[in-house]
Design an enzyme around this catalytic site. Structure first.
Site, PDB file in Angstrom:
ATOM      1  CE  LYS A 170      -3.304   2.645   2.811  1.00 43.05           C
ATOM      2  NZ  LYS A 170      -4.121   2.702   4.037  1.00 43.05           N
TER       3      LYS A 170
ATOM      4  CD  GLU B  40      -6.278   8.136  10.857  1.00 41.57           C
ATOM      5  OE1 GLU B  40      -5.741   7.009  10.899  1.00 41.57           O
ATOM      6  OE2 GLU B  40      -6.376   8.793   9.805  1.00 41.57           O
TER       7      GLU B  40
ATOM      8  N   GLY C 242      -9.991   3.736   4.226  1.00 41.36           N
ATOM      9  CA  GLY C 242     -11.158   3.369   3.445  1.00 41.36           C
ATOM     10  C   GLY C 242     -12.181   4.477   3.568  1.00 41.36           C
TER      11      GLY C 242
ATOM     12  NE  ARG D 276      -9.718  14.183   5.025  1.00 38.93           N
ATOM     13  CZ  ARG D 276     -10.417  13.133   5.401  1.00 38.93           C
ATOM     14  NH1 ARG D 276     -11.559  13.300   6.023  1.00 38.93           N
ATOM     15  NH2 ARG D 276      -9.976  11.919   5.140  1.00 38.93           N
TER      16      ARG D 276
ATOM     17  CD  GLU E 264     -10.273   7.773  -0.922  1.00 35.90           C
ATOM     18  OE1 GLU E 264      -9.539   7.776   0.087  1.00 35.90           O
ATOM     19  OE2 GLU E 264     -10.546   6.738  -1.571  1.00 35.90           O
TER      20      GLU E 264
ATOM     21  CE  LYS F 150      -9.968  10.370   2.056  1.00 36.50           C
ATOM     22  NZ  LYS F 150      -8.795   9.459   2.087  1.00 36.50           N
TER      23      LYS F 150
END
Length: 402
Positions: free
Chosen positions: A148, A201, A218, A352, A381, A385
């Protein structure tokens, strides 16, 4: 309605806001932490030595609050920027975050959109899609060891006057599901910088003998239509690609924390985590430490950067990030938070977010690339965001190459 947050600091109010760093602010749904002024700065050193650096600092400091606040960089080899403040205040409940002195805002809120002159993607959406394609070639190679990699893109925003952190944070605070933050950054060319954002997060919280992490990986865009939004969340929860991506992050954190804990679990399992603009897969990890003397700085040094912002294996993923991204992330995808002399602390992943430097800002958004990802999907995506920060700046995404 939020209660005005009153902080009287005659010395700070007497000094022009543009000549001093902004205060450190960390606002969750139930508490606002403020740290004003600066007594000292933690010395330079890699993240692996952060626990020793902070312990040595607290062992020598005899004055001021026994807490350090600030930011950890994405690259663990680069120095953190942590300061000992003059004053710390924790206030429970809802408050008007824009009323905090030193954030450059007043009692009224003005649309930032009227001040924006230009929005320049760096890289463009097409260039980002190409970088994703290159990363997928690496991931899908027959002998691939890369599992990843998280790639990001940014928007450079210019206005006709300095941005107000207060106005931006007031708008970001409308979403109570996130942690809103502001932290000063090291000055560059004698120009003050700061990082502000609204992160969903939690990297790590350590209090006494207990430790908590809540990784996210995800994602899916939310929708105004209730049924369409429900389907987007259900689709994310059922997505094999996203669940594989998320499991990599959770397994990595569990593996790192396990040797330090007598009990470690994920009591709710993997669940949907909602912000105002995004659905995420999230897993809350809780543990009881074998030794409560291990500090939050120690665990931050072990965990960061997690596969949620870097990839797996960590070093190989970081090599790809350096090759494929056209800028140094600096403190984007690092962490913001605090630690104290008792070893307690709380660190949130700095996503963010936007870096502010006078009338210039750089906004960031990233996406995890795994086998099964597509360049087009990752562009969409990251566009989703960007939405939270674009709304705070009053920018219509139709004005630029999204």
């Amino acid at each position: 309605m939020a209660t005005p947050l009153i902080w009287i600091d005659d010395e700070a109010q007497a000094e022009p806001a543009l000549t001093r760093p902004i205060p450190f602010v960390l606002k969750t749904a139930g508490e606002t932490m403020l740290a004003l002024g600066q007594i000292a700065t933690l010395g330079d050193g890699a993240l692996a030595g952060l626990a020793e650096l902070t312990a040595d600092f607290f062992g020598k400091q005899t004055e001021g609050p026994d807490v350090l606040v600030g930011a950890l960089p994405f690259d663990p080899k680069q120095p953190s920027y942590l300061v000992q403040p003059e004053r710390v205040l924790r206030v429970q409940g809802k408050h008007d975050i824009g009323a905090i002195p030193g954030l450059g805002g007043g009692a009224s809120s003005h649309a930032v959109a009227s001040r924006v002159l230009s929005v320049d993607p760096d890289p463009s959406a097409a260039e980002f899609a190409n970088a994703v394609a290159v990363a997928l070639d690496q991931l899908n190679a027959p002998s691939a060891t890369l599992r990843k990699v998280v790639l990001s893109r940014s928007l450079k925003v210019t206005a006709n006057r300095d941005f107000s952190a207060a106005d931006l944070m007031r708008k970001l605070s409308a979403d109570e599901s996130v942690t809103v933050f502001a932290t000063p950054l090291p000055a560059r060319s004698h120009r003050l910088r700061s990082l502000i954002g609204a992160t969903p997060e939690l990297l790590l919280e350590k209090r006494g003998g207990h430790v908590v992490s809540h990784p996210l990986a995800g994602s899916a865009r939310r929708h105004r239509d209730t049924e369409e939004d429900r389907k987007a969340g259900a689709g994310l929860l059922a997505s094999d690609k996203d669940r594989r991506e998320h499991a990599m992050v959770v397994e990595s954190i569990l593996d790192i924390l396990a040797p330090y804990c007598i009990d470690l679990s994920t009591p709710e399992g993997t669940c949907l985590r909602a912000t105002a603009s995004m659905w995420h897969l999230g897993t809350r990890i809780v543990g009881q430490l074998r030794d409560a003397s291990w500090s939050s700085a120690h665990f931050a040094g072990l965990l960061h950067p997690t596969p949620a912002v870097c990839g797996l294996p960590r070093n190989l993923a970081n090599e790809q990030i350096v090759k494929l991204e056209p800028y140094d992330r600096e403190f984007y995808a690092g962490a913001v938070g605090w630690c104290d002399s008792a070893g307690d602390g709380r660190w949130h992943v700095s996503i963010r977010c936007a870096e502010l430097e006078g009338s210039h800002a750089r906004l960031y958004a990233g996406a995890g690339i795994v086998p099964g990802s597509t360049p087009e999907g990752e562009v969409l995506e990251t566009s989703a965001k960007f939405r939270a920060m674009l709304d705070a700046f009053g920018i219509d995404s139709g004005r630029f190459d999204a």
